[in-house]
Design a protein around this motif. Sequence first.
Motif: not given
Length: 163
Positions: A119-125
């Motif tokens: 989930v965190i990696e999916k939020r990275l630009a």
Amino acid sequence: RNETLSKRAYQVADDGLRALSAPDYIDLRVVPYEKAFELRAPRNAYALTVCQLFVFASTTVSSAFGAFNLSEWIPVMMALGAAFNGFIAFRQLEERLARSNAAVVSVRRLMIWWHGLSVIEKRLAGNKMFLVNTMEAVIQAEAGSTYIPTSKESGGEDGGDER
């Protein structure tokens, strides 16, 4: 019950102006193209197979005509085979089949990569940009205009220069 669910369902419309979230981009851009590519590949394969079958049949029949001393029909069959070869070349059936198969594989690999992110990696630009840039490159490559990138380009995890 279905009416209530459909009224409460989350629906987003792409007006072409506002920014889309990554899940919306997947729903509005990736999934429809994935389905289109998956439908296009078998059609391209079928058209190529049928045309190649007619080329093979016309050369076989012209050989049979030669064996039975019907030499006046050999040029007709060879012209028919050449017509089908010309159709294959004009419609670029072999290239279209290769591009549609490559697009299907690329989109599937992209979705496996995306769904493998946390989930965190999916939020990275940087990951969002990679998703969009890769999908747009796949769409263009399937249309026959550019290449398909196979790995993240410069910029690293944080997406590099954000403007």
